[in-house]
Design a protein around this motif. Sequence first.
Motif, PDB file in Angstrom:
ATOM      1  N   ARG A 114       9.689 -10.873 -25.159  1.00  0.00           N
ATOM      2  CA  ARG A 114       8.592 -10.118 -25.737  1.00  0.00           C
ATOM      3  C   ARG A 114       8.072 -10.818 -26.986  1.00  0.00           C
ATOM      4  NH1 ARG A 114      11.349  -4.715 -27.236  1.00  0.00           N
ATOM      5  NH2 ARG A 114      13.028  -6.204 -27.711  1.00  0.00           N
ATOM      6  N   PRO A 115       6.803 -10.622 -27.303  1.00  0.00           N
ATOM      7  CA  PRO A 115       6.268 -11.185 -28.553  1.00  0.00           C
ATOM      8  C   PRO A 115       7.040 -10.690 -29.769  1.00  0.00           C
ATOM      9  CG  PRO A 115       4.501 -10.469 -27.127  1.00  0.00           C
ATOM     10  CD  PRO A 115       5.768  -9.995 -26.493  1.00  0.00           C
ATOM     11  N   LEU A 116       7.021 -11.453 -30.825  1.00  0.00           N
ATOM     12  CA  LEU A 116       7.831 -11.153 -32.008  1.00  0.00           C
ATOM     13  C   LEU A 116       7.563  -9.766 -32.576  1.00  0.00           C
ATOM     14  CD1 LEU A 116       7.532 -14.622 -33.740  1.00  0.00           C
ATOM     15  CD2 LEU A 116       9.615 -13.637 -32.750  1.00  0.00           C
ATOM     16  N   GLY A 117       6.320  -9.339 -32.541  1.00  0.00           N
ATOM     17  CA  GLY A 117       5.987  -8.034 -33.113  1.00  0.00           C
ATOM     18  C   GLY A 117       6.703  -6.883 -32.460  1.00  0.00           C
ATOM     19  N   ALA A 118       7.196  -7.080 -31.249  1.00  0.00           N
ATOM     20  CA  ALA A 118       7.887  -6.015 -30.531  1.00  0.00           C
ATOM     21  C   ALA A 118       9.352  -5.899 -30.928  1.00  0.00           C
ATOM     22  CB  ALA A 118       7.773  -6.262 -29.033  1.00  0.00           C
ATOM     23  N   TRP A 119       9.909  -6.913 -31.561  1.00  0.00           N
ATOM     24  CA  TRP A 119      11.350  -6.830 -31.808  1.00  0.00           C
ATOM     25  C   TRP A 119      11.833  -7.441 -33.103  1.00  0.00           C
ATOM     26  CZ3 TRP A 119      14.026 -11.431 -32.337  1.00  0.00           C
ATOM     27  CH2 TRP A 119      13.382 -12.602 -31.868  1.00  0.00           C
ATOM     28  N   TYR A 120      11.083  -8.364 -33.734  1.00  0.00           N
ATOM     29  CA  TYR A 120      11.655  -9.096 -34.845  1.00  0.00           C
ATOM     30  C   TYR A 120      11.983  -8.180 -36.018  1.00  0.00           C
ATOM     31  CZ  TYR A 120      12.460 -12.540 -38.446  1.00  0.00           C
ATOM     32  OH  TYR A 120      13.043 -13.270 -39.461  1.00  0.00           O
ATOM     33  N   HIS A 121      11.017  -7.443 -36.522  1.00  0.00           N
ATOM     34  CA  HIS A 121      11.266  -6.592 -37.691  1.00  0.00           C
ATOM     35  C   HIS A 121      12.176  -5.414 -37.338  1.00  0.00           C
ATOM     36  CE1 HIS A 121       8.708  -8.837 -40.317  1.00  0.00           C
ATOM     37  NE2 HIS A 121       7.654  -8.678 -39.535  1.00  0.00           N
ATOM     38  N   GLN A 122      12.144  -5.000 -36.098  1.00  0.00           N
ATOM     39  CA  GLN A 122      13.036  -3.940 -35.666  1.00  0.00           C
ATOM     40  C   GLN A 122      14.445  -4.452 -35.410  1.00  0.00           C
ATOM     41  OE1 GLN A 122      10.106  -4.881 -34.527  1.00  0.00           O
ATOM     42  NE2 GLN A 122       8.914  -3.213 -33.647  1.00  0.00           N
ATOM     43  N   MET A 123      14.576  -5.766 -35.327  1.00  0.00           N
ATOM     44  CA  MET A 123      15.856  -6.426 -35.076  1.00  0.00           C
ATOM     45  C   MET A 123      16.514  -5.868 -33.816  1.00  0.00           C
ATOM     46  SD  MET A 123      17.394  -7.189 -38.873  1.00  0.00           S
ATOM     47  CE  MET A 123      17.116  -5.570 -39.561  1.00  0.00           C
ATOM     48  N   ASN A 124      15.730  -5.709 -32.790  1.00  0.00           N
ATOM     49  CA  ASN A 124      16.286  -5.221 -31.531  1.00  0.00           C
ATOM     50  C   ASN A 124      15.986  -6.187 -30.393  1.00  0.00           C
ATOM     51  OD1 ASN A 124      13.575  -4.762 -31.252  1.00  0.00           O
ATOM     52  ND2 ASN A 124      13.752  -2.609 -30.667  1.00  0.00           N
ATOM     53  N   ALA A 125      16.230  -7.461 -30.668  1.00  0.00           N
ATOM     54  CA  ALA A 125      16.071  -8.465 -29.622  1.00  0.00           C
ATOM     55  C   ALA A 125      16.993  -8.175 -28.456  1.00  0.00           C
ATOM     56  CB  ALA A 125      16.378  -9.852 -30.195  1.00  0.00           C
ATOM     57  N   ASN A 126      16.581  -8.621 -27.310  1.00  0.00           N
ATOM     58  CA  ASN A 126      17.404  -8.391 -26.122  1.00  0.00           C
ATOM     59  C   ASN A 126      18.663  -9.244 -26.099  1.00  0.00           C
ATOM     60  OD1 ASN A 126      16.080  -6.328 -24.655  1.00  0.00           O
ATOM     61  ND2 ASN A 126      14.502  -7.758 -24.001  1.00  0.00           N
ATOM     62  N   TYR A 127      18.611 -10.398 -26.766  1.00  0.00           N
ATOM     63  CA  TYR A 127      19.756 -11.305 -26.696  1.00  0.00           C
ATOM     64  C   TYR A 127      20.127 -11.791 -28.096  1.00  0.00           C
ATOM     65  CZ  TYR A 127      18.155 -11.280 -21.896  1.00  0.00           C
ATOM     66  OH  TYR A 127      17.752 -10.869 -20.657  1.00  0.00           O
ATOM     67  N   TRP A 128      21.429 -11.807 -28.348  1.00  0.00           N
ATOM     68  CA  TRP A 128      21.974 -12.216 -29.639  1.00  0.00           C
ATOM     69  C   TRP A 128      23.154 -13.157 -29.439  1.00  0.00           C
ATOM     70  CZ3 TRP A 128      20.034 -10.581 -34.393  1.00  0.00           C
ATOM     71  CH2 TRP A 128      19.095  -9.555 -34.347  1.00  0.00           C
ATOM     72  N   GLY A 129      23.303 -14.074 -30.394  1.00  0.00           N
ATOM     73  CA  GLY A 129      24.509 -14.875 -30.420  1.00  0.00           C
ATOM     74  C   GLY A 129      25.616 -14.143 -31.151  1.00  0.00           C
ATOM     75  N   GLN A 130      26.744 -14.794 -31.239  1.00  0.00           N
ATOM     76  CA  GLN A 130      27.912 -14.173 -31.872  1.00  0.00           C
ATOM     77  C   GLN A 130      27.957 -14.410 -33.378  1.00  0.00           C
ATOM     78  OE1 GLN A 130      27.976 -17.116 -30.531  1.00  0.00           O
ATOM     79  NE2 GLN A 130      29.079 -18.334 -32.056  1.00  0.00           N
ATOM     80  N   GLY A 131      27.155 -15.332 -33.871  1.00  0.00           N
ATOM     81  CA  GLY A 131      27.075 -15.590 -35.291  1.00  0.00           C
ATOM     82  C   GLY A 131      27.898 -16.783 -35.732  1.00  0.00           C
ATOM     83  N   THR A 132      27.448 -17.393 -36.832  1.00  0.00           N
ATOM     84  CA  THR A 132      28.188 -18.481 -37.459  1.00  0.00           C
ATOM     85  C   THR A 132      28.190 -18.228 -38.973  1.00  0.00           C
ATOM     86  OG1 THR A 132      28.398 -20.896 -37.665  1.00  0.00           O
ATOM     87  CG2 THR A 132      26.164 -20.022 -37.639  1.00  0.00           C
ATOM     88  N   GLN A 133      29.339 -18.388 -39.587  1.00  0.00           N
ATOM     89  CA  GLN A 133      29.499 -18.035 -40.993  1.00  0.00           C
ATOM     90  C   GLN A 133      29.035 -19.165 -41.905  1.00  0.00           C
ATOM     91  OE1 GLN A 133      30.553 -15.065 -42.405  1.00  0.00           O
ATOM     92  NE2 GLN A 133      30.080 -16.005 -44.382  1.00  0.00           N
ATOM     93  N   VAL A 134      28.253 -18.789 -42.894  1.00  0.00           N
ATOM     94  CA  VAL A 134      27.838 -19.713 -43.952  1.00  0.00           C
ATOM     95  C   VAL A 134      28.356 -19.163 -45.271  1.00  0.00           C
ATOM     96  CG1 VAL A 134      25.875 -20.660 -45.219  1.00  0.00           C
ATOM     97  CG2 VAL A 134      25.804 -20.519 -42.720  1.00  0.00           C
ATOM     98  N   THR A 135      29.097 -19.972 -45.992  1.00  0.00           N
ATOM     99  CA  THR A 135      29.636 -19.574 -47.287  1.00  0.00           C
ATOM    100  C   THR A 135      29.219 -20.599 -48.330  1.00  0.00           C
ATOM    101  OG1 THR A 135      31.539 -18.523 -46.217  1.00  0.00           O
ATOM    102  CG2 THR A 135      31.710 -18.993 -48.575  1.00  0.00           C
ATOM    103  N   VAL A 136      28.545 -20.127 -49.360  1.00  0.00           N
ATOM    104  CA  VAL A 136      28.067 -21.003 -50.423  1.00  0.00           C
ATOM    105  C   VAL A 136      28.764 -20.623 -51.717  1.00  0.00           C
ATOM    106  CG1 VAL A 136      26.061 -21.916 -51.627  1.00  0.00           C
ATOM    107  CG2 VAL A 136      25.840 -21.123 -49.264  1.00  0.00           C
ATOM    108  N   SER A 137      29.449 -21.564 -52.296  1.00  0.00           N
ATOM    109  CA  SER A 137      30.179 -21.305 -53.538  1.00  0.00           C
ATOM    110  C   SER A 137      29.421 -21.880 -54.729  1.00  0.00           C
ATOM    111  CB  SER A 137      31.582 -21.894 -53.456  1.00  0.00           C
ATOM    112  OG  SER A 137      31.505 -23.287 -53.220  1.00  0.00           O
ATOM    113  N   SER A 138      29.599 -21.213 -55.855  1.00  0.00           N
ATOM    114  CA  SER A 138      28.876 -21.648 -57.063  1.00  0.00           C
ATOM    115  C   SER A 138      29.662 -22.691 -57.835  1.00  0.00           C
ATOM    116  CB  SER A 138      28.605 -20.436 -57.950  1.00  0.00           C
ATOM    117  OG  SER A 138      29.822 -19.801 -58.279  1.00  0.00           O
TER     118      SER A 138
END
Length: 125
Positions: free
Chosen positions: A101-125
């Motif tokens: 679907r076009p972005l307007g249908a799901w991006y801001h609602q964050m209800n995409a049909n497909y998602w990955g499992q995620g990757t962690q980013v850690t930034v230290s000061s």
Amino acid sequence: QVQLVESGGGSVQAGGSLRLSCAASGYTFSRYYMGWFRQAPGKEREGVAACYPGGQSTYWNDSVKGRFTISRDNAKNTLYLQMNSLKPEDTALYYCAADLRPLGAWYHQMNANYWGQGTQVTVSS
């Protein structure tokens, strides 16, 4: 079966860079709208940036403008997020998402049909 697999996360000092990848399979990648999202501990998930099937970027989070770049290689079925000048506040679990679907249908609602499992980013000061 649609599958999204993120990689490239890790730990980095402030000011450093990382490039995240999202490898897609099981669908015609070049037809799909894509996005990067992130969720920091104790915070709600938020959008980072989105990408049209042809590669144009949009919906940039103000906090990452000028530092992050979203891109895609349709020949490799891969979405990228180049992150430069990283800050501790960029620490989060980063997800990619895909939808026909076009972005307007799901991006801001964050209800995409497909998602990955995620990757962690850690930034230290």
